[in-house]
Motif scaffolding. Sequence first.
Motif, mmCIF file in Angstrom:
data_model
loop_
_atom_site.group_PDB
_atom_site.id
_atom_site.type_symbol
_atom_site.label_atom_id
_atom_site.label_comp_id
_atom_site.label_asym_id
_atom_site.label_seq_id
_atom_site.Cartn_x
_atom_site.Cartn_y
_atom_site.Cartn_z
ATOM 1 N N TYR A 1 0.843 -1.193 0.000
ATOM 2 C CA TYR A 1 0.000 0.000 0.000
ATOM 3 C C TYR A 1 0.879 1.243 0.000
ATOM 4 N N ASP A 2 0.274 2.356 -0.398
ATOM 5 C CA ASP A 2 0.994 3.625 -0.347
ATOM 6 C C ASP A 2 0.202 4.725 0.348
ATOM 7 N N SER A 3 -1.011 4.412 0.810
ATOM 8 C CA SER A 3 -1.762 5.325 1.664
ATOM 9 C C SER A 3 -2.749 4.495 2.474
ATOM 10 N N CYS A 4 -3.324 5.096 3.504
ATOM 11 C CA CYS A 4 -4.249 4.355 4.359
ATOM 12 C C CYS A 4 -5.195 5.329 5.037
ATOM 13 N N GLY A 5 -6.289 4.802 5.563
ATOM 14 C CA GLY A 5 -7.241 5.679 6.210
ATOM 15 C C GLY A 5 -8.306 4.923 6.979
ATOM 16 N N VAL A 6 -8.960 5.646 7.896
ATOM 17 C CA VAL A 6 -10.033 5.117 8.727
ATOM 18 C C VAL A 6 -11.164 6.132 8.752
ATOM 19 N N ALA A 7 -12.406 5.654 8.680
ATOM 20 C CA ALA A 7 -13.577 6.525 8.845
ATOM 21 C C ALA A 7 -14.571 5.845 9.778
ATOM 22 N N VAL A 8 -15.177 6.634 10.663
ATOM 23 C CA VAL A 8 -16.214 6.144 11.562
ATOM 24 C C VAL A 8 -17.381 7.116 11.561
ATOM 25 N N LEU A 9 -18.501 6.637 12.044
ATOM 26 C CA LEU A 9 -19.646 7.512 12.260
ATOM 27 C C LEU A 9 -19.555 8.006 13.694
ATOM 28 N N GLN A 10 -19.298 9.294 13.862
ATOM 29 C CA GLN A 10 -19.053 9.859 15.195
ATOM 30 C C GLN A 10 -19.922 11.111 15.366
ATOM 31 N N HIS A 11 -20.713 11.130 16.423
ATOM 32 C CA HIS A 11 -21.628 12.249 16.690
ATOM 33 C C HIS A 11 -22.541 12.517 15.498
ATOM 34 N N GLY A 12 -22.988 11.427 14.865
ATOM 35 C CA GLY A 12 -23.971 11.545 13.806
ATOM 36 C C GLY A 12 -23.443 11.921 12.442
#
Length: 609
Positions: free
Chosen positions: A29-40
């Motif tokens: 890989y050459d990039s990475c990321g995380v996403a969550v549902l936070q405070h709607g």
Amino acid sequence: MCGIVGAVAQRDVVGVLTEGLRRLEYRGYDSCGVAVLQHGAPRRVRSVERVANLADQVQEASLSGTIGVAHTRWATHGAPVTDNAHPIFSRDEIALVHNGIIENHEPLRDELKALGYVFESDTDTEVIAHLIHHTREQDPSRDLLTAVQRALQRLRGAYAIAVFAKNEPDRVIGARAGSPLVIGVGERGNYLASDAMALSGTAEHFIFLEEGDIAVLSCDGVHIVDRDGATVRREVQAQHTSHYAAELGPYRHYMQKEIFEQPDVVADATERVRSITPALFGPNAQRAFSEIDSLLLLACGTSYYSALTAKYWLESIAGIPTQVEIASEYRYRESVVNPCAMVVVVSQSGETADTLAALKHAQELGHHHTLAICNVPHSSMMRLTELQYLTGAGPEIGVASTKAFTTQLVALFLLALTLGKERGHVSADDEARALRQLHHLPAALNSVLALEPQIVSWAEALARKDHALFLGRGVHYPIALEGALKLKEISYVHAEAYPAGELKHGPLAIVTNEMPVITIAPNDALLEKLKSNIQEVRARGGQLYVLADAGTKIESRDGVRVIQLPEHYGPLSPILHVVPLQLLAYHTACARGTDVDKPRNLAKSVTVE
């Protein structure tokens, strides 16, 4: 190549997501990321550094949530910059990660721009996120599943996706077509990933999605529909996915660890073989082998070189005509189909896009008998073929394959013996002799590994060079090809391999006293021919590095460096000779200071064309 992790649970899932990404780093890989549902609302953190750096950023951002997706990206469309890193958002309402390539992304992009969508990345992935958003916007009563189904109908290409929406805070949707996706079933949540190993310690029961499946994950369960929208049941399989085998331990790099694991994994592969029988390749192998008259081997990269080696064995031991093709080329040419030929696909991951496509093409052409030789039990390739052989190398983290290659060779040698016995070419004495050699192979590999200090001195000299030639003859020519590939993969030294007899037909022109020539010299029927080739190199001042069996009478002298291996090991000699070439590449890369386990521009599992 690229990795997905998704989660919905009754707890904070950020730790599951980041740890899952760490276990997927081996894919490249050459990039990475995380996403969550936070405070709607969806929140994300992305990085063009390593997962460890991403985890620090996630902690600094106080990211938390009970639903989320994460990704490691290997750039295809768009440079490896933060704006192109996943997760990709659509109007801060849809969060999506994607493996694969969308072939019709350009017309879709134009269509979506005309509808007012602003593209913030150069990726093909962004069209999926906007398509899902637009589908829901057209009819707000549509739920996320329906929107995903409608959007996927517009796509042409390969994909595995994971997506969540702002107004459906209790579900993650996963879908696959051409790229793998597995669901981890937990007690207080459900998870998905590109690889079950990513969910080690989080889930021990898995569902391997079939082609075209779409899955809805919630805390309460998993609902799966097929490409036609019909509810389907997929088998839930218990699988222990301990990550300890993938831990580095005392070694400097994973590649070094995996080189030294070869005696053990070969022992595991050979000790269970007490007799040569078609049952080694599945319950239907006896009938299938009786109905074929030739073989077609399809593979890419390192697996292609194992197949080339096997051609020598299959024709000399089994007496069966064998054709070997690069999978990425096979389906793009007109071929003469022999329906009595068995197609053998060789792959480390079982998800290699080119090899999978070649397999499906062969089946469409009328090849009914198929065999997969693979290291991953529940991979797409293993599920698509009539017969299967699991090589059992265990997790291989280093991008440059080592132990997966040697176990492929063991599997292919067993195939040659089996077909030879079935066709009357292998006698009971031949079988007993071959089994003795196979069972002694781990000890022979340990004796080769003991040569490492001598190989280090070669590597120190090779590290100062920018080019190298590799020579081999007969069954050792593919091993020379594999040695050259290993060197260029991880040290970035330009390396080429030739059959030694081809020197005078062109390559000799580039031999000077600055050119290292690595030569494989087994004590076999071609030895005297090879010695003549060595003299051709010496006469032009080439610097020779010779891996010679005992008894070859090739000695070190000015311009000739020799490392002596044990006695010639008969048809299994290629398995022994490849190990010093692996070590040579490894130590040359260390001396040059390159990233051994994650070489530039390369990925472990090549799941796109």
